[in-house]
Scaffold this motif. Sequence first.
Motif, mmCIF file in Angstrom:
data_model
loop_
_atom_site.group_PDB
_atom_site.id
_atom_site.type_symbol
_atom_site.label_atom_id
_atom_site.label_comp_id
_atom_site.label_asym_id
_atom_site.label_seq_id
_atom_site.Cartn_x
_atom_site.Cartn_y
_atom_site.Cartn_z
ATOM 1 N N SER A 7 -0.395 -0.997 -7.049
ATOM 2 C CA SER A 7 0.743 -1.364 -6.200
ATOM 3 C C SER A 7 1.823 -2.122 -6.970
ATOM 4 O O SER A 7 2.831 -2.520 -6.382
ATOM 5 C CB SER A 7 0.264 -2.232 -5.025
ATOM 6 N N TYR A 8 1.632 -2.321 -8.274
ATOM 7 C CA TYR A 8 2.598 -3.069 -9.074
ATOM 8 C C TYR A 8 3.810 -2.199 -9.425
ATOM 9 O O TYR A 8 3.704 -0.972 -9.536
ATOM 10 C CB TYR A 8 1.972 -3.547 -10.392
ATOM 11 N N PRO A 9 4.953 -2.817 -9.671
ATOM 12 C CA PRO A 9 6.119 -2.050 -10.144
ATOM 13 C C PRO A 9 5.873 -1.336 -11.470
ATOM 14 O O PRO A 9 6.545 -0.343 -11.764
ATOM 15 C CB PRO A 9 7.202 -3.129 -10.292
ATOM 16 N N SER A 10 4.926 -1.818 -12.281
ATOM 17 C CA SER A 10 4.666 -1.173 -13.570
ATOM 18 C C SER A 10 4.182 0.262 -13.386
ATOM 19 O O SER A 10 4.519 1.150 -14.185
ATOM 20 C CB SER A 10 3.636 -1.976 -14.370
ATOM 21 N N VAL A 11 3.374 0.524 -12.354
ATOM 22 C CA VAL A 11 2.887 1.881 -12.105
ATOM 23 C C VAL A 11 4.035 2.768 -11.644
ATOM 24 O O VAL A 11 4.188 3.910 -12.104
ATOM 25 C CB VAL A 11 1.748 1.867 -11.070
ATOM 26 N N PHE A 12 4.855 2.258 -10.754
ATOM 27 C CA PHE A 12 6.034 2.998 -10.314
ATOM 28 C C PHE A 12 6.944 3.313 -11.501
ATOM 29 O O PHE A 12 7.411 4.444 -11.664
ATOM 30 C CB PHE A 12 6.787 2.173 -9.276
ATOM 31 N N ALA A 13 7.162 2.314 -12.362
ATOM 32 C CA ALA A 13 8.036 2.507 -13.518
ATOM 33 C C ALA A 13 7.444 3.507 -14.502
ATOM 34 O O ALA A 13 8.174 4.332 -15.073
ATOM 35 C CB ALA A 13 8.287 1.167 -14.210
ATOM 36 N N GLY A 71 1.725 8.765 -6.700
ATOM 37 C CA GLY A 71 2.259 10.120 -6.623
ATOM 38 C C GLY A 71 3.250 10.409 -7.742
ATOM 39 O O GLY A 71 3.226 11.494 -8.348
ATOM 40 N N LEU A 72 4.119 9.446 -8.027
ATOM 41 C CA LEU A 72 5.065 9.622 -9.131
ATOM 42 C C LEU A 72 4.344 9.751 -10.465
ATOM 43 O O LEU A 72 4.731 10.561 -11.318
ATOM 44 C CB LEU A 72 6.017 8.421 -9.186
ATOM 45 N N LEU A 73 3.303 8.955 -10.650
ATOM 46 C CA LEU A 73 2.562 8.995 -11.909
ATOM 47 C C LEU A 73 1.901 10.359 -12.114
ATOM 48 O O LEU A 73 2.024 10.968 -13.189
ATOM 49 C CB LEU A 73 1.512 7.884 -11.930
ATOM 50 N N VAL A 74 1.211 10.853 -11.098
ATOM 51 C CA VAL A 74 0.493 12.117 -11.227
ATOM 52 C C VAL A 74 1.474 13.271 -11.446
ATOM 53 O O VAL A 74 1.285 14.106 -12.344
ATOM 54 C CB VAL A 74 -0.381 12.371 -9.985
ATOM 55 N N THR A 75 2.519 13.331 -10.645
ATOM 56 C CA THR A 75 3.488 14.418 -10.813
ATOM 57 C C THR A 75 4.255 14.282 -12.119
ATOM 58 O O THR A 75 4.622 15.288 -12.747
ATOM 59 C CB THR A 75 4.472 14.452 -9.635
ATOM 60 N N GLY A 76 4.493 13.046 -12.558
ATOM 61 C CA GLY A 76 5.177 12.848 -13.827
ATOM 62 C C GLY A 76 4.348 13.312 -15.006
ATOM 63 O O GLY A 76 4.868 13.953 -15.931
ATOM 64 N N ARG A 88 0.834 -1.203 0.000
ATOM 65 C CA ARG A 88 0.000 0.000 0.000
ATOM 66 C C ARG A 88 0.873 1.259 0.000
ATOM 67 O O ARG A 88 0.573 2.235 -0.688
ATOM 68 C CB ARG A 88 -0.933 0.002 1.206
ATOM 69 N N ILE A 89 1.947 1.230 0.772
ATOM 70 C CA ILE A 89 2.869 2.367 0.773
ATOM 71 C C ILE A 89 3.493 2.523 -0.615
ATOM 72 O O ILE A 89 3.598 3.641 -1.146
ATOM 73 C CB ILE A 89 3.964 2.165 1.839
ATOM 74 N N GLY A 90 3.875 1.396 -1.207
ATOM 75 C CA GLY A 90 4.413 1.444 -2.559
ATOM 76 C C GLY A 90 3.408 1.983 -3.560
ATOM 77 O O GLY A 90 3.764 2.716 -4.494
ATOM 78 N N ALA A 91 2.136 1.644 -3.372
ATOM 79 C CA ALA A 91 1.091 2.143 -4.267
ATOM 80 C C ALA A 91 0.949 3.659 -4.150
ATOM 81 O O ALA A 91 0.772 4.360 -5.158
ATOM 82 C CB ALA A 91 -0.235 1.463 -3.948
#
Length: 502
Positions: free
Chosen positions: A166-172, A114-119, A106-109
């Motif tokens: 919460s997947y790494p794909s969203v972070f990436a 946040g990275l997605l929106v700001t990106g 959940r923390i990772g999500a």
Amino acid sequence: MRPAPSDLEPVSRTAPADGTARAGRSLPRVAAALVLVLLLLVIARLPWAGDLGMHAATVQRLRHSLLDPGNPLVDADTPSPYYSPWTLVLGVLARLTGLSVFVVLRIGALVGLGLLVTGVLRYVRTLSSHRAAPALALLCLLLLWGPLLFAWSGFLGLNSLALTVSYPSVFALGLGFHFWAWLTRAVRGTAAWGTWVALGVLWALILLCHQFTGVVASLGAAAAVLAARPARAVLPRLGAALASGLLVLWLWPYYDFFALFSAGADLEAIHRPLYEHLAARFGLVLLGVVALACRARRDRRDPLVLFFVLGVLVFAAGGLTGHYSWGRALPAALIPAQLAAALETVSAGRRAVRAGWACVLGAALAVGAWTQAGTLGYVVPRDRLPAAVAAKYRTPWAGYQWITRAGVRYGDVVMARTFPARQIPAYGPYTVAPGYPDVFLPDADRRAAAVTRYFGGSAAQRRGIVREYGVRWVVGPESLAGPGLRKVTAGPGGQVLYRVVP
């Protein structure tokens, strides 16, 4: 004294226009904010579907052994491409804090969202200065899809993002948007050598965190460079960025990144559905294709146009050659088209043209939102939803925490078919065969055959398989009961947990 008509005229002309303009800027922001609130509530629920078990299992192994975690799904000492820089950070967090894996996810999500929106905000700012552009772009990325519901990691539809946040794909992908924004500014200016080296490292991190999203990020980067027509003095710096990225990929200790290029054949079958029902799944994106055509008329080297062309070429090549895993590059065509639709709405020519775009895009977004309305079911009880919305809701997977409450411990080997094998390792146990394709597990086919033989074979065959793989537990139907098994508890869907006994 009554003012002259000429004194009133400016007010009557400008006030409604200003009010309309303010409303036009505010509406996308309000809508985007509501969607983000929905996604934050989804993170609190963390609905289980798809690959969540794989990522939870990966964090489980890293929290127990950062240096030698082994295979995340089966009791074997093999590398895994799921051991990425991001999952390593989550594993360290779980190890240091003692938080459960699902709290860490959940923390990772939250970080990934946040990275997605700001990106998205930063990248759109390199394309348009209009104040409503970032919010409208975010809405297009989430809602401008098609009338047939579609969910897959690395694809940004609202329903898909709710299940994969919460997947790494969203972070990436969040890193990818920041990467494109940073690279765009670098090729337009005179960035220092250190900036280019850092860009190369960021590119490598995206590839390591989620290889398919890394391909999308690479295509977007190529488009940014081609569109900018960098001066010759920039080319050595581009070379430095590429070299630094390749060095990071080569040095990554958890798996051989370059070995993945020879492993695609094992992934083709599961990716073939990406080439099916294209019009139904992505038909609304055609509005963005029209917007791209308008941008191409103004500038043939427009970065979004080039990005789209590169994405279409890779996707089409995959379908024509049977390399269906290349279909994961489809976001490289979808993202620029969705962004183009948003940007054309706020920047196209005359006010009447923009109003026309706004009406058409608003209708398309409404269709997309209705298609994905079932996402509300992840935060609102189904019986409280309107019947039409409840019919679109898809119940998440139930999970297998019930087997750990019955005595299954970390590291125990459980015999189970494919579906439960996708969830059981999330709680710490191993399964005999992995629930997902594993390109680095040399005996994956043999293990899958052993599972088939166990559930369809004789008692003697079962005893041999139990000894070979160290099986301590079995999850199967009630009809499996027999010699060598003692029923411990029953779970959802008629499943039963058995303990293996002499």
